[in-house]
Design an enzyme around this catalytic site. Structure first.
Site, mmCIF file in Angstrom:
data_model
loop_
_atom_site.group_PDB
_atom_site.id
_atom_site.type_symbol
_atom_site.label_atom_id
_atom_site.label_comp_id
_atom_site.label_asym_id
_atom_site.label_seq_id
_atom_site.Cartn_x
_atom_site.Cartn_y
_atom_site.Cartn_z
ATOM 1 N NE ARG A 52 -2.791 0.488 3.424
ATOM 2 C CZ ARG A 52 -2.000 0.672 4.497
ATOM 3 N NH1 ARG A 52 -1.240 1.743 4.604
ATOM 4 N NH2 ARG A 52 -1.980 -0.218 5.471
ATOM 5 C CE1 TYR A 104 -16.981 11.738 -15.107
ATOM 6 C CE2 TYR A 104 -16.247 11.755 -12.828
ATOM 7 C CZ TYR A 104 -16.772 11.080 -13.909
ATOM 8 O OH TYR A 104 -17.098 9.768 -13.778
ATOM 9 C CG ASP A 176 -9.883 16.758 -13.989
ATOM 10 O OD1 ASP A 176 -9.182 16.206 -14.862
ATOM 11 O OD2 ASP A 176 -10.900 16.229 -13.499
ATOM 12 C CE LYS A 201 -12.698 8.721 -17.596
ATOM 13 N NZ LYS A 201 -13.053 9.978 -16.931
#
Ligand SMILES: *Cc1c(COP(=O)(O)O)cnc(C)c1O
Length: 380
Positions: A52, A104, A176, A201
């Site tokens: 992690r 978004y 973003d 994306k």
């Protein structure tokens, strides 16, 4: 120093963080499918103790993405929303955020339904109107959240101008950069403090993996985001980071093809009598065209357009054959969607509601003649 230092963008996409494996000579960074790492003595290890906190495959992706955004620090997350969440958690209850009034849908939902109930205030503002931005500013405003070009209305905001305004007032600027990618636009070079991505994306580029990233040159923010990455734990697994890294290698060539194909699609849409308005920053008539031409290398592969009404938009969406009707974007294959009823359902009834006559295209890298033919039959 790595072999990628000083290289051009396309070369860094292939080599940054991706030197051949020193142990085996493997040219491709291996998938380190392990949750833990052997220690030579108590607390002594080779830089990795638990997956992690860190994993060599993830490290390679983080280094590659940081290099592409010309950032000193990169952090990979399990999704774009997880990356944004980590950045917003650098704020404290009582802080205020000014955000773009077209983002978004999931970003807006996270602000409104997750962070606001925990005490983070925010105002959606038209960031192209600097007077509105100044008017929305409060003494508690700590962060400015920009998305440009925006999803799905393709609005363009002036990153350099807004960064200056926010920095004069002591706030952190987050961009973003999912739609543009670092190939087309590098917000940190324009004055922003943090870049976030949905690597799902264009960076992944093949519609086969979900992920996110945050990049910054600010050491204090990096320390906080890195802490949150480990303490909250929204990290990507090794296979996901490996797939994303493979996608990133071809970002430059893919983006050039996406932009060229989008130009062909826009030319076709502009001539169609069924289309009321084409929203594409490459069009000289687009209100953000000049800024886009200044801050972007090219205008991207995302195209939105408006039909006569919602019924016409829904009917057209159902007629596409080569463009697949699906959410998401940025893959090699072309997609079509109806934002009002698909990706942006979560903003219905909010100030960010999108028009029902809107269709969004993610223009892929198929042969442009095939894309145009499909578009013509769908609009007919
Ligand atoms: C998809 C998307 C997100 C969210 O990313 P996920 O990987 O789906 O969590 C954020 N911003 C933009 C602009 C997006 O298109």
């Amino acid at each position: 120093m790595t072999a990628a230092d000083g290289l051009g963008f396309a070369s860094r996409a292939i080599h940054a963080g991706q030197d051949p494996d020193p142990q085996t000579g493997a040219v491709i960074v291996p998938v380190y499918q392990t949750s833990t790492f052997a220690q030579t003595a108590v607390g002594e290890h080779r830089g990795w103790d638990y997956a992690r906190s860190g994993n060599p495959t993830r490290d390679a992706l983080e280094a590659a993405l940081a290099s592409l955004e010309e950032a000193r620090h990169g952090f990979a997350f399990s999704s774009g929303l997880a990356a944004g969440d980590a950045v917003l958690r650098t704020c404290s209850p009582g802080d205020h955020v000014v955000m773009a009034n077209d983002v978004y849908g999931g970003t807006y939902r996270q602000f409104a339904k997750v962070h606001q109930p925990w005490g983070l205030a925010f105002d959606p503002v038209d960031l192209s109107d600097l007077e509105s931005v100044a008017a929305a500013w409060r003494p508690q405003t700590r962060l400015l959240w920009i998305e440009t070009p925006t999803n799905p209305l393709m609005t363009v905001f002036d990153i350099a101008g807004l960064s200056e305004l926010a920095h004069e007032r002591g706030a952190v600027v987050v961009v973003d950069n999912t739609f543009a990618t670092p190939y087309l636009q590098q917000p940190l070079q324009l004055g922003a403090d943090v870049v976030v991505h949905s690597t799902t994306k264009y960076l992944g580029g093949h519609s086969d993996v979900v992920g996110g990233a945050a990049l910054t040159n600010d050491d204090a923010l990096a320390e906080r985001i890195g802490f949150l990455q480990n303490a909250v734990g929204a990290v990507p697994g090794p296979w996901d980071t490996w797939l994303t890294l493979r996608g990133v290698k071809t970002l430059a060539v893919r983006m050039r093809a996406h932009c060229d194909n989008a130009r062909a699609v826009v030319a076709c849409l502009a001539e169609s009598t069924a289309v009321r308005q084409v929203l594409y920053p490459g069009l000289p008539t687009h209100p953000g065209h000049e800024i886009a031409a200044k801050q972007m290398r090219d205008f991207g592969g995302m195209v939105s357009f408006r039909m006569a009404d919602e019924d016409a938009a829904l009917a057209a969406c159902s007629r596409f054959r080569l463009f697949t009707l699906a959410e998401s974007l940025g893959g090699v294959e072309s997609l079509v969607e109806h934002p009002g009823r698909m990706t942006h359902m979560s903003v219905a009834g909010s100030p960010l509601e999108v028009p029902g006559d809107l269709i969004r295209l993610s223009v892929g890298i198929e042969d442009p003649t095939d894309l145009v033919a499909d578009l013509l039959q769908a609009l007919d």
